[in-house]
Scaffold this motif. Structure first.
Motif, mmCIF file in Angstrom:
data_model
loop_
_atom_site.group_PDB
_atom_site.id
_atom_site.type_symbol
_atom_site.label_atom_id
_atom_site.label_comp_id
_atom_site.label_asym_id
_atom_site.label_seq_id
_atom_site.Cartn_x
_atom_site.Cartn_y
_atom_site.Cartn_z
ATOM 1 N N UNK A 275 0.672 -1.024 -0.130
ATOM 2 C CA UNK A 275 0.018 -0.066 0.106
ATOM 3 C C UNK A 275 0.865 1.304 0.154
ATOM 4 N N UNK A 276 1.497 1.402 -0.958
ATOM 5 C CA UNK A 276 2.573 2.384 -1.101
ATOM 6 C C UNK A 276 1.913 4.039 -1.235
ATOM 7 N N UNK A 277 0.533 4.097 -1.279
ATOM 8 C CA UNK A 277 -0.051 5.261 -1.256
ATOM 9 C C UNK A 277 -0.564 5.818 0.199
ATOM 10 N N UNK A 278 -0.131 4.989 1.000
ATOM 11 C CA UNK A 278 -0.689 5.339 2.425
ATOM 12 C C UNK A 278 0.347 6.412 2.868
ATOM 13 N N UNK A 279 -0.238 7.494 3.322
ATOM 14 C CA UNK A 279 0.694 8.696 3.770
ATOM 15 C C UNK A 279 1.475 8.173 4.982
ATOM 16 N N UNK A 280 1.484 7.305 5.668
ATOM 17 C CA UNK A 280 2.252 6.618 6.632
ATOM 18 C C UNK A 280 3.752 6.164 6.202
ATOM 19 N N UNK A 281 3.708 6.105 4.885
ATOM 20 C CA UNK A 281 5.098 5.658 4.348
ATOM 21 C C UNK A 281 5.881 6.899 3.924
ATOM 22 N N UNK A 282 5.548 8.030 4.198
ATOM 23 C CA UNK A 282 6.164 9.238 4.046
ATOM 24 C C UNK A 282 6.783 9.437 5.411
ATOM 25 N N UNK A 283 8.081 10.087 5.339
ATOM 26 C CA UNK A 283 8.871 10.288 6.431
ATOM 27 C C UNK A 283 8.736 11.876 6.811
ATOM 28 N N UNK A 290 10.419 8.791 1.129
ATOM 29 C CA UNK A 290 9.181 8.028 1.128
ATOM 30 C C UNK A 290 9.886 6.623 1.020
ATOM 31 N N UNK A 291 9.002 5.859 1.590
ATOM 32 C CA UNK A 291 9.593 4.360 1.709
ATOM 33 C C UNK A 291 9.892 3.873 0.305
ATOM 34 N N UNK A 292 9.003 3.989 -0.524
ATOM 35 C CA UNK A 292 8.983 3.388 -1.942
ATOM 36 C C UNK A 292 10.054 4.064 -2.743
ATOM 37 N N UNK A 293 10.824 5.276 -2.375
ATOM 38 C CA UNK A 293 11.801 5.706 -2.860
ATOM 39 C C UNK A 293 12.986 5.094 -2.524
ATOM 40 N N UNK A 294 13.069 5.103 -1.115
ATOM 41 C CA UNK A 294 14.141 4.456 -0.275
ATOM 42 C C UNK A 294 14.594 2.946 -0.996
ATOM 43 N N UNK A 295 13.332 2.259 -0.986
ATOM 44 C CA UNK A 295 13.479 0.838 -1.526
ATOM 45 C C UNK A 295 13.918 0.676 -3.071
ATOM 46 N N UNK A 296 13.331 1.719 -3.947
ATOM 47 C CA UNK A 296 13.962 1.753 -5.123
ATOM 48 C C UNK A 296 15.248 2.121 -5.369
ATOM 49 N N UNK A 297 15.848 3.024 -4.468
ATOM 50 C CA UNK A 297 17.193 3.025 -4.623
ATOM 51 C C UNK A 297 18.212 1.873 -4.008
ATOM 52 N N UNK A 298 17.558 1.313 -3.161
ATOM 53 C CA UNK A 298 18.219 0.067 -2.445
ATOM 54 C C UNK A 298 18.154 -1.005 -3.312
ATOM 55 N N UNK A 299 16.977 -1.176 -3.986
ATOM 56 C CA UNK A 299 16.883 -2.347 -5.312
ATOM 57 C C UNK A 299 17.902 -2.130 -6.065
ATOM 58 N N UNK A 300 18.358 -1.073 -6.625
ATOM 59 C CA UNK A 300 19.310 -0.839 -7.510
ATOM 60 C C UNK A 300 20.733 -1.032 -7.051
ATOM 61 N N UNK A 301 20.891 -0.496 -5.861
ATOM 62 C CA UNK A 301 22.293 -0.608 -5.364
ATOM 63 C C UNK A 301 22.686 -2.187 -4.746
#
Length: 681
Positions: A275-283, A290-301
């Motif tokens: 549920x990446x649209x939930x506001x709770x994922x935003x710091x 945002x958690x989605x952005x952190x995981x995107x960066x981490x998946x690449x690295x």
């Protein structure tokens, strides 16, 4: 010769540098943009064995002792002057892994932030007692075989996703869960397939209820010792104890909320967000990742698989699919139709309006009562979703539904009295302005001239009271909106009134769901209002049994609205594609990269003057600041900066350089910078 603690020389003048790799590169805990880089220090010989990459240090910076992390040891330094000493190794525990350090640097660069701020989010505070606990022998993880997962067979590319995870291959997917799906079981199966390949899994969900459910599913499949939950509710000591278990390689699977996105899982194979649209994922703290952005960066690295999952789909998730970076994992239409409940909007047919001419004006039309009675008659609970908490949050015109406002200050009118404790005197009292406190004795709507008032959005408290009178003898429960949030309710003929996100699960599914005040959700002034409304509706409707079992959903919104049609067809992917196309046409995220900068007029003008001409500036405009302690004395302004998505990193670097210039001049007038989510390239 006098010796200090740990065998060190007490007199600093007698210290000698380490014989091998005497230079320590340290990131100091100083949140100033112009100091956002590693600094070199000398490692004294008596700290040589303790000063390993990843440990916490104390160093002298600008004349005072500050905390820091040792990134690496080096043979020499580019600094031409004399290096200061590492004063102390706070702990011999290497808490910052190279992978997490690189991730923190990438998150700071992507967000125009400072690495020290990201490290505070990534590494929990130290607890010496927890570190000193006996660790024993590091046992090898028990062998796990790839699970049989027939649930994934209902999705196109579902089995292929599990095969990739079980084979240790990288896969990027956006998964659209079917209504009624046990998503916790599916994610647990994905984690088990990853562990079977000898790699770790990190699963991030919005709140504690989801953590508990997903942790239980993973523990049932992998064993309680193989999975750990990381949340703020644990308390500092227990959270650090579990975090150390992950850091020391004892646990391969982590389930948690926002901060768990930085958990130091070894050999990462799967990163998943539900549920990446939930506001709770935003710091909510700088630099606001945002958690989605952190995981995107981490998946690449890290070269790990990424799974973005939910009942709904955000425009950012759709961008991942349309860009080719991720594949969608969806079910065939006939499978979706078989799993979904029957969805009925207001005014669906002319016959409905003939039978109930007041259906559009009524808060609970006849079709809603019929659906509720049928659900209760079938022995199942009925879910009622109410957008707001409380009793009567605000008032509106009884004819055109425009917000009722004070004639003196234009503030919203409401009913006086304590929230959630209505009585006859309160109901009969005059409407009162919530801003200036004036009573409005003779309301007249400036839009249509009507003198009638109605409750703009009746809160969950009033709704539960009304339903209790409408269904005498039926148990009415409340979840959220001032009442405790229920994780589950037992199956049975009862009514559950819940605010969005607080809907409890029930073992056999709900017989019906009533989605009230849809117009109020859609009237909010927000870029993501339509996307968020559909996400909330789908989350509640997914808890209802299929239409073949009598499941019904009644949504109090006009049938002609595109978002209502997306719910009726259960087509979140199609709606996300339309939403992304609309935002692309007008130049809104995620089609472009945007940043919001806030500050005083003078500070904002100074920062905007340093931007290149290629950055499109919208504004600035004055913004409202809530009064109270700490509120600024002078007005605050906000400007929006827009660039093509391919220039997002350049915009972040430019904003970081502008902030560095301001902090180097010791400007006492701060400017807040926040970039929008999503970055693929």
């Amino acid at each position: 010769m006098a010796r200090g603690p740990r065998g060190g020389v007490r007199n600093r003048g007698e210290w000698q540098p380490a014989a091998v790799l005497p230079v320590a590169r340290v990131v100091v805990d100083v949140a100033l943009a112009h100091l956002d880089r590693p600094f070199d220090y000398r490692v004294p010989g008596h700290l040589d064995e303790l000063a390993v990459p990843g440990v916490r240090l104390r160093v002298r910076f600008a004349g005072r002792l500050v905390d820091g992390y040792l990134l690496e040891r080096a043979a020499d330094s580019e600094h031409t002057g004399t290096l200061a000493w590492v004063e102390k190794v706070v702990s011999a525990e290497p808490v910052l892994t190279p992978e997490v350090a690189a991730l923190c640097r990438a998150v700071a660069d992507r967000s125009a932030g400072v690495m020290a701020d990201v490290l505070r989010l990534a590494v929990p505070p130290r607890h010496a007692r927890v570190e000193a606990e006996a660790v024993g022998e590091l046992a090898a993880p028990p062998p796990v075989t790839a699970p049989a997962a027939p649930g994934w067979a209902r999705y196109v590319r579902g089995p292929a996703l599990l095969d990739a995870l079980a084979g240790g291959r990288t896969a990027h997917a956006v998964w659209q869960a079917l209504p009624g799906e046990s998503w916790t079981e599916r994610l647990a199966e994905a984690a088990a397939a990853t562990v079977a390949a000898g790699r770790g899994a990190l699963l991030v969900v919005p709140d504690q209820r989801d953590v508990d459910a997903l942790h239980a599913a993973c523990a049932a499949r992998l064993g309680a010792e193989a999975v750990v939950a990381l949340t703020a509710e644990l308390g500092p000591a227990e959270r650090y104890r579990r975090w150390l278990a992950v850091r020391r390689g004892r646990v391969r699977v982590v389930v948690g909320t926002r901060s768990a996105a930085f958990a130091p899982v070894a050999e990462l194979g799967l990163l998943a967000i539900w549920d990446d649209g939930d506001d709770l994922h935003g710091e909510p703290r700088a630099p606001y990742p945002h958690v989605r952005d952190v995981l995107l960066l981490r998946a690449r690295t890290a070269g790990a698989a990424l799974l973005v999952a939910g009942f709904a789909r955000t425009a950012e998730g759709q961008l991942l699919v349309e860009s080719g970076w991720a594949r969608e994992v969806v079910a065939e239409r006939h499978t979706v139709r078989a799993a979904m409940p029957r969805v009925t909007p207001v005014g669906e047919t002319d016959g409905q309006l003939v039978r109930d001419p007041q259906a559009r004006a009524a808060r609970l039309p006849k079709i809603a009562f019929e659906a509720a009675r049928e659900g209760l008659a079938g022995g199942r609970p009925v879910l009622v979703q109410v957008p707001r908490a409380g009793y009567v949050p605000w008032l509106s015109c009884g004819s055109c539904r425009e917000t009722a406002r004070c004639r003196h200050c234009a503030g919203p009118l409401g009913l006086p009295g304590r929230r959630g404790a209505p009585d006859a005197a309160t109901d009969a009292a005059l409407p009162t302005c919530r801003w200036c406190g004036r009573a409005e004795a003779a309301f007249r709507c400036p839009a249509c001239g009507s003198r009638r008032l109605r409750a703009g959005v009746i809160g969950s408290g009033r709704t539960a009271e009304e339903l209790g009178r409408a269904f005498p003898g039926t148990v009415v429960r409340a979840s959220g909106g001032g009442s405790p949030v229920l994780a589950t309710v037992a199956g049975g003929a009862e009514i559950v009134v819940a605010t969005p996100g607080a809907e409890p699960r029930t073992p056999g599914g709900y017989g019906a769901a009533l989605l009230l005040d849809g117009w109020a959700l859609l009237a909010r002034p927000d870029l993501r209002v339509v996307e968020e409304t559909l996400r909330r509706w789908l989350g509640a409707a997914a808890l209802v049994v299929p239409h073949t079992d009598g499941g019904r959903v009644v949504v109090m919104a006009e049938a002609g609205e595109p978002v209502v049609q997306a719910l009726v067809r259960w087509d979140p992917a199609g709606h996300a594609a339309t939403e992304l196309a609309s935002r692309t046409e007008v130049g809104f995220p995620p089609a472009v990269r945007m940043a919001a900068v806030e500050g005083s007029a003078a500070a904002l003008e100074e920062l905007l003057d340093e931007l290149p001409e290629t950055v499109e500036v919208l504004g600035p405009v004055e913004i409202e600041v809530a009064p109270g302690p700490g509120a600024p004395d002078e007005p605050r302004e906000r400007a929006l900066l827009r660039v093509p998505r391919t220039e997002g990193r350049a915009l972040a670097a430019t904003l970081h350089a502008a902030q560095a210039s301001r902090t180097a001049r010791k400007s006492a007038d701060p400017v807040r910078v926040r970039l929008d989510p999503i970055e693929i390239g």
